[in-house]
Motif scaffolding. Structure first.
Motif, PDB file in Angstrom:
ATOM      1  N   SER A 334      16.778  -0.500  14.648  1.00 35.71           N
ATOM      2  CA  SER A 334      17.711  -0.967  15.681  1.00 35.71           C
ATOM      3  C   SER A 334      16.972  -1.427  16.924  1.00 35.71           C
ATOM      4  CB  SER A 334      18.684   0.154  16.048  1.00 35.71           C
ATOM      5  OG  SER A 334      17.983   1.281  16.551  1.00 35.71           O
ATOM      6  N   GLU A 335      15.661  -1.155  17.014  1.00 37.55           N
ATOM      7  CA  GLU A 335      14.848  -1.629  18.129  1.00 37.55           C
ATOM      8  C   GLU A 335      13.874  -2.726  17.687  1.00 37.55           C
ATOM      9  OE1 GLU A 335      12.855   1.639  19.931  1.00 37.55           O
ATOM     10  OE2 GLU A 335      14.689   2.628  20.572  1.00 37.55           O
ATOM     11  N   GLY A 336      13.918  -3.132  16.427  1.00 36.44           N
ATOM     12  CA  GLY A 336      12.941  -4.070  15.899  1.00 36.44           C
ATOM     13  C   GLY A 336      13.150  -5.495  16.386  1.00 36.44           C
ATOM     14  N   ALA A 337      12.035  -6.208  16.570  1.00 37.12           N
ATOM     15  CA  ALA A 337      12.123  -7.593  17.037  1.00 37.12           C
ATOM     16  C   ALA A 337      12.821  -8.477  16.016  1.00 37.12           C
ATOM     17  CB  ALA A 337      10.721  -8.124  17.328  1.00 37.12           C
ATOM     18  N   CYS A 338      12.494  -8.313  14.743  1.00 30.86           N
ATOM     19  CA  CYS A 338      13.135  -9.149  13.711  1.00 30.86           C
ATOM     20  C   CYS A 338      14.638  -8.900  13.666  1.00 30.86           C
ATOM     21  CB  CYS A 338      12.506  -8.881  12.347  1.00 30.86           C
ATOM     22  SG  CYS A 338      10.770  -9.377  12.219  1.00 30.86           S
ATOM     23  N   SER A 339      15.027  -7.644  13.823  1.00 30.56           N
ATOM     24  CA  SER A 339      16.448  -7.308  13.870  1.00 30.56           C
ATOM     25  C   SER A 339      17.132  -8.014  15.029  1.00 30.56           C
ATOM     26  CB  SER A 339      16.610  -5.790  13.998  1.00 30.56           C
ATOM     27  OG  SER A 339      17.943  -5.432  14.293  1.00 30.56           O
ATOM     28  N   ALA A 340      16.489  -8.020  16.200  1.00 29.52           N
ATOM     29  CA  ALA A 340      17.076  -8.671  17.375  1.00 29.52           C
ATOM     30  C   ALA A 340      17.222 -10.170  17.159  1.00 29.52           C
ATOM     31  CB  ALA A 340      16.212  -8.394  18.609  1.00 29.52           C
ATOM     32  N   TRP A 341      16.161 -10.802  16.634  1.00 28.78           N
ATOM     33  CA  TRP A 341      16.211 -12.248  16.422  1.00 28.78           C
ATOM     34  C   TRP A 341      17.264 -12.607  15.373  1.00 28.78           C
ATOM     35  CZ3 TRP A 341      12.895 -16.371  18.272  1.00 28.78           C
ATOM     36  CH2 TRP A 341      12.041 -15.983  19.303  1.00 28.78           C
ATOM     37  N   TYR A 342      17.422 -11.746  14.373  1.00 25.93           N
ATOM     38  CA  TYR A 342      18.416 -12.022  13.330  1.00 25.93           C
ATOM     39  C   TYR A 342      19.833 -11.867  13.882  1.00 25.93           C
ATOM     40  CZ  TYR A 342      20.672 -11.986   8.742  1.00 25.93           C
ATOM     41  OH  TYR A 342      21.460 -12.286   7.661  1.00 25.93           O
ATOM     42  N   LEU A 343      20.051 -10.806  14.670  1.00 25.88           N
ATOM     43  CA  LEU A 343      21.389 -10.523  15.177  1.00 25.88           C
ATOM     44  C   LEU A 343      21.837 -11.525  16.235  1.00 25.88           C
ATOM     45  CD1 LEU A 343      21.279  -6.630  15.546  1.00 25.88           C
ATOM     46  CD2 LEU A 343      22.610  -7.938  13.886  1.00 25.88           C
ATOM     47  N   TYR A 344      20.909 -11.904  17.116  1.00 27.87           N
ATOM     48  CA  TYR A 344      21.299 -12.689  18.287  1.00 27.87           C
ATOM     49  C   TYR A 344      20.839 -14.136  18.255  1.00 27.87           C
ATOM     50  CZ  TYR A 344      22.240  -8.021  20.114  1.00 27.87           C
ATOM     51  OH  TYR A 344      22.718  -6.758  20.286  1.00 27.87           O
ATOM     52  N   GLY A 345      19.837 -14.449  17.447  1.00 30.29           N
ATOM     53  CA  GLY A 345      19.317 -15.804  17.413  1.00 30.29           C
ATOM     54  C   GLY A 345      18.513 -16.127  18.653  1.00 30.29           C
ATOM     55  N   GLU A 346      18.057 -17.355  18.741  1.00 33.65           N
ATOM     56  CA  GLU A 346      17.232 -17.759  19.870  1.00 33.65           C
ATOM     57  C   GLU A 346      18.067 -18.029  21.119  1.00 33.65           C
ATOM     58  OE1 GLU A 346      13.720 -20.315  19.089  1.00 33.65           O
ATOM     59  OE2 GLU A 346      14.618 -20.595  17.122  1.00 33.65           O
ATOM     60  N   GLU A 347      19.314 -18.351  20.955  1.00 27.83           N
ATOM     61  CA  GLU A 347      20.179 -18.636  22.094  1.00 27.83           C
ATOM     62  C   GLU A 347      21.339 -17.654  22.067  1.00 27.83           C
ATOM     63  OE1 GLU A 347      19.737 -20.940  24.393  1.00 27.83           O
ATOM     64  OE2 GLU A 347      17.961 -21.849  23.519  1.00 27.83           O
ATOM     65  N   THR A 348      21.595 -17.005  23.218  1.00 33.36           N
ATOM     66  CA  THR A 348      22.739 -16.082  23.306  1.00 33.36           C
ATOM     67  C   THR A 348      23.539 -16.377  24.546  1.00 33.36           C
ATOM     68  OG1 THR A 348      21.306 -14.462  24.364  1.00 33.36           O
ATOM     69  CG2 THR A 348      21.636 -14.224  22.002  1.00 33.36           C
ATOM     70  N   GLY A 349      24.738 -15.809  24.581  1.00 32.57           N
ATOM     71  CA  GLY A 349      25.678 -16.134  25.626  1.00 32.57           C
ATOM     72  C   GLY A 349      25.391 -15.515  26.986  1.00 32.57           C
ATOM     73  N   GLY A 350      26.416 -15.478  27.831  1.00 37.12           N
ATOM     74  CA  GLY A 350      26.272 -15.163  29.247  1.00 37.12           C
ATOM     75  C   GLY A 350      25.730 -13.777  29.539  1.00 37.12           C
ATOM     76  N   ILE A 351      25.321 -13.593  30.758  1.00 36.97           N
ATOM     77  CA  ILE A 351      24.715 -12.349  31.211  1.00 36.97           C
ATOM     78  C   ILE A 351      25.786 -11.440  31.782  1.00 36.97           C
ATOM     79  CG2 ILE A 351      23.048 -11.368  32.818  1.00 36.97           C
ATOM     80  CD1 ILE A 351      21.573 -14.025  32.685  1.00 36.97           C
ATOM     81  N   SER A 352      25.753 -10.189  31.350  1.00 38.28           N
ATOM     82  CA  SER A 352      26.691  -9.206  31.886  1.00 38.28           C
ATOM     83  C   SER A 352      26.269  -8.823  33.300  1.00 38.28           C
ATOM     84  CB  SER A 352      26.696  -7.966  30.985  1.00 38.28           C
ATOM     85  OG  SER A 352      27.368  -6.902  31.618  1.00 38.28           O
ATOM     86  N   HIS A 353      27.208  -8.811  34.225  1.00 35.07           N
ATOM     87  CA  HIS A 353      26.901  -8.437  35.610  1.00 35.07           C
ATOM     88  C   HIS A 353      27.214  -6.965  35.804  1.00 35.07           C
ATOM     89  CE1 HIS A 353      26.837 -12.670  37.564  1.00 35.07           C
ATOM     90  NE2 HIS A 353      26.374 -12.695  36.334  1.00 35.07           N
ATOM     91  N   GLU A 354      26.559  -6.107  35.032  1.00 41.89           N
ATOM     92  CA  GLU A 354      26.857  -4.684  35.158  1.00 41.89           C
ATOM     93  C   GLU A 354      26.112  -4.095  36.325  1.00 41.89           C
ATOM     94  OE1 GLU A 354      25.197  -2.379  31.864  1.00 41.89           O
ATOM     95  OE2 GLU A 354      24.372  -4.247  31.148  1.00 41.89           O
TER      96      GLU A 354
END
Length: 354
Positions: A334-354
């Motif tokens: 769940s912290e892996g780079a390949c997992s992140a790239w697969y789940l989110y792709g190279e482009e992702t949506g807006g930034i949360s203003h938390e």
């Protein structure tokens, strides 16, 4: 203009020298993707995923040792969930479970120790992986087992420390985005000492606001052309870290050479139980023979962990290797780079203003 708008403006409009930033921590990698931060960065800011995922850097031989304990020594294996699907040389713990291995998912080392106490007829082994953040909790579990006389509880260690990894990776990046949770334990001395070697970095928290701030500070300082360190997570990270956690680990564990997937063996980068606690060391108690693991030769997790390629550069990524059928640990975790790239792709949506 508020702080988050200012930080975003710095990152969008940065026009200084090209800057490579290695987000050492896998949680940082995933959160940067999830918050859409990559999408707003200046083309001159390059993020590199590093070796800060404990599951990812755990070598294949460790998985093979765990399977040996389960199938050959009839031990009950207690582990965090991500590790179950990481491929070993021939099997994963998940496939070993299908062959009769007892593999239980736990949420902490203490859960495994309590399970052992409640099941005295089973030899219970907790798979102890992680960095400075999780090592103290493993020590607590061993200390509790000693106090409770839970003689059927053991740990198989793959605990690692970050300084040697920073040293090994310092030429692959211009500056580090240091993991806040690690330095909440260790303090900031190692980061400050690295400045003397010309290594720059910022210590970051984990919310969108904290990551934007840390990245903006990083590139602003980088433009000045001098090595630096800035602690951008002061509400959690203190210069001294956690002396109590450091003292407990030093009492119960000692440094040892450790193998890092993709990086090799780094001297004194691992932690093992001291001889006084040898009764809780699974390698000693169960007399595990030397095991040399063999990773899938097509998997390029090691190159990803060294920051030499992105996951998309691996020919297996998204084709043969997916979260459902992972070939390498970087796709499982769940912290892996390949997992992140697969789940989110190279482009992702807006930034949360938390």
């Amino acid at each position: 203009m508020n702080g988050i708008e200012k930080a975003r403006g710095i990152l969008e409009n940065y026009d200084g020298p090209d800057c490579r930033i290695m987000e050492v921590c896998g949680t940082h990698t995933h959160e940067i993707f999830r918050q859409g931060i990559r999408r707003i960065l200046s083309p001159k800011i390059h993020l590199i995923s590093g070796p800060g995922c404990p599951v990812c850097v755990t070598p294949v031989s460790f998985i093979d040792e765990a399977i040996y304990l389960a199938l050959e020594k009839d031990c009950t294996i207690c582990t965090f969930g991500d590790l179950v699907r990481v491929p070993g040389s021939e099997l994963s713990l998940q496939t070993a479970r299908g062959r009769g291995a007892r593999v239980r998912i736990v949420y902490s080392p203490q859960d495994a120790q309590v399970y052992a106490k409640n099941h005295p007829d089973e030899q219970v082994v907790f798979l102890s992986i992680g960095f400075e953040t999780t090592t103290p909790s493993c020590c607590i579990a061993v200390r509790n087992a000693a106090a409770d006389h839970t003689g059927n509880f053991m740990i198989l260690t793959a605990n690692k420390t970050m300084p040697a990894a920073y040293d090994a990776m310092k030429d692959s990046t211009d500056l580090f985005l240091y993991p806040g949770h690690v330095h909440a334990i260790t303090g900031t001395k190692v980061c400050e000492d690295l400045v003397g070697q010309g290594v720059s970095g910022v210590c970051a928290g984990f919310t969108g606001r904290e990551l934007l701030t840390a990245l903006a500070v990083a590139v602003s300082e980088y433009q000045k052309g001098k090595p630096f360190f800035r602690n951008c997570y002061p509400r959690v990270v203190r210069p001294e870290g956690s002396p109590a956690a450091q003292a407990m680990v030093a009492e119960m564990m000692e440094p040892c050479d450790a193998q890092w997937r993709g990086i090799g063996t780094l001297p004194d980068s691992g932690m093992r139980l001291r001889p006084a606690y040898a009764d809780f060391d699974a390698r000693i108690r169960c007399d595990i023979p030397p095991i040399e693991g063999h990773a899938n030769p097509g998997c390029r997790c090691g190159d990803v962990l060294r920051g030499e390629i992105t996951p998309h550069d691996c020919p297996l990524f998204g084709k043969v290797c997916t979260p459902e059928q992972p070939v390498g640990a970087c796709m499982v975790s769940s912290e892996g780079a390949c997992s992140a790239w697969y789940l989110y792709g190279e482009e992702t949506g807006g930034i949360s203003h938390e």
